[in-house]
Design a protein around this motif. Structure first.
Motif, mmCIF file in Angstrom:
data_model
loop_
_atom_site.group_PDB
_atom_site.id
_atom_site.type_symbol
_atom_site.label_atom_id
_atom_site.label_comp_id
_atom_site.label_asym_id
_atom_site.label_seq_id
_atom_site.Cartn_x
_atom_site.Cartn_y
_atom_site.Cartn_z
ATOM 1 N N TYR A 137 0.808 -1.227 0.000
ATOM 2 C CA TYR A 137 0.000 0.000 0.000
ATOM 3 C C TYR A 137 0.844 1.281 0.000
ATOM 4 C CZ TYR A 137 -0.073 -2.066 4.801
ATOM 5 O OH TYR A 137 0.234 -2.733 5.981
ATOM 6 N N PHE A 157 -2.300 -4.047 -2.428
ATOM 7 C CA PHE A 157 -3.189 -2.921 -2.151
ATOM 8 C C PHE A 157 -4.500 -3.406 -1.541
ATOM 9 C CE2 PHE A 157 -0.680 -1.596 -5.901
ATOM 10 C CZ PHE A 157 -0.077 -0.452 -5.380
ATOM 11 N N GLU A 159 -8.572 -2.780 -1.511
ATOM 12 C CA GLU A 159 -9.570 -2.155 -2.378
ATOM 13 C C GLU A 159 -10.397 -1.088 -1.648
ATOM 14 O OE1 GLU A 159 -12.018 -5.279 -3.860
ATOM 15 O OE2 GLU A 159 -13.050 -5.635 -1.954
ATOM 16 N N ILE A 164 -5.464 5.266 -1.942
ATOM 17 C CA ILE A 164 -4.950 4.685 -3.185
ATOM 18 C C ILE A 164 -6.152 4.280 -4.028
ATOM 19 C CG2 ILE A 164 -3.418 2.969 -4.225
ATOM 20 C CD1 ILE A 164 -2.048 2.687 -1.523
ATOM 21 N N VAL A 169 -4.023 2.034 -8.641
ATOM 22 C CA VAL A 169 -3.677 0.613 -8.750
ATOM 23 C C VAL A 169 -3.564 0.219 -10.222
ATOM 24 C CG1 VAL A 169 -4.403 -1.735 -8.213
ATOM 25 C CG2 VAL A 169 -4.784 0.097 -6.548
ATOM 26 N N HIS A 172 -0.271 0.951 -11.937
ATOM 27 C CA HIS A 172 0.815 -0.016 -11.744
ATOM 28 C C HIS A 172 0.764 -1.102 -12.822
ATOM 29 C CE1 HIS A 172 0.809 1.936 -7.828
ATOM 30 N NE2 HIS A 172 1.936 1.343 -7.525
ATOM 31 N N VAL A 181 0.742 -7.421 -9.234
ATOM 32 C CA VAL A 181 -0.086 -6.449 -8.518
ATOM 33 C C VAL A 181 -1.313 -7.179 -7.983
ATOM 34 C CG1 VAL A 181 -1.400 -4.310 -8.669
ATOM 35 C CG2 VAL A 181 0.689 -4.586 -10.035
ATOM 36 N N VAL A 183 -4.791 -7.031 -5.233
ATOM 37 C CA VAL A 183 -5.730 -6.204 -4.479
ATOM 38 C C VAL A 183 -6.525 -7.114 -3.549
ATOM 39 C CG1 VAL A 183 -7.663 -4.591 -4.610
ATOM 40 C CG2 VAL A 183 -5.886 -4.543 -6.370
#
Length: 219
Positions: A137, A157, A159, A164, A169, A172, A181, A183
């Motif tokens: 994050y 990350f 959601e 962010i 996201v 990225h 990546v 989430v």
């Protein structure tokens, strides 16, 4: 097997929490703090990675500004932490990571894992220092995403993280399509056991993926 040591850095002495495995180290790992200092949570993270076989250093990044500082998870601590990371700057932070990585070099390959502000510094370590890195994050990542990477990175990350947004996201994935990546159904700081945002299932899955990443890239 854990204690404070002192690193010699380009910006003066910086304490680092050293956590060592019981047997030979699989590799080295620099743990990069949030904006609250190398506090009990960060030291616990370091100890956990040492239990997985890594030689770990968690530098106290605020030492060049205010040695020994650890901040509370409240509005005042958050404001002070944001001011301090702004004053420290990313270049000095990367220099401190570099000093820790050099200290860990006898243990083999070295990677980094960072959280919040530390997530962005971890990404910069992959770009500038060639250290495989796990970024949790990192709300400050996007302005640096177009820089070339000298080592792979993995990104985690939440959601529900208002700091962010989905577009960040997505950036990225769009700008660095070769990077992993992920989430999770969680908020910011979902890995931190302290506080309302901790989400154990997401933390466990992210950690599993991070350990697999290090197993692949630090062997």
């Amino acid at each position: 097997m854990s204690r404070w040591i002192t690193l010699d850095t380009a910006h003066g002495p910086v304490r680092a929490w050293q956590a060592l495995p019981e047997g030979p180290a699989r590799a080295g790992l620099v743990v990069i703090q949030e904006i609250f200092g190398a506090n009990a949570h960060i030291r616990r993270v370091a100890d956990q990675y040492a239990a997985d076989g890594y030689a770990v250093l968690a530098p106290a990044f605020f030492d060049p500004l205010e040695p020994g500082l650890e901040l509370d998870y409240d509005a005042a601590g958050t404001a002070r932490g944001k001011a301090l990371v702004g004053e420290l700057g990313v270049d000095r932070a990367v220099d401190i990571v570099d000093a820790a990585a050099r200290a860990l070099a006898p243990c083999g390959k070295v990677g980094t894992v960072g959280y919040c502000w530390g997530g962005t510094i971890a990404m910069l370590a992959a770009q500038r220092l060639g250290l495989p890195s796990a970024s949790y994050y990192g709300a400050r990542n996007v302005p640096f995403l177009d820089a070339p990477f000298r080592a792979p990175a993995i990104f985690h990350f939440g959601e529900q993280d208002a700091s962010i947004p989905p577009a960040a996201v997505a950036a990225h994935r769009e700008r660095q399509p070769s990077m992993q990546v992920y989430v999770y159904p969680a908020d910011h700081a979902f890995n931190r056991e302290v506080g309302a945002h901790y989400h154990a299932p997401s933390a466990a899955l992210a950690r599993e993926r991070t350990l697999a990443f290090f197993s692949e890239n630090l062997r």
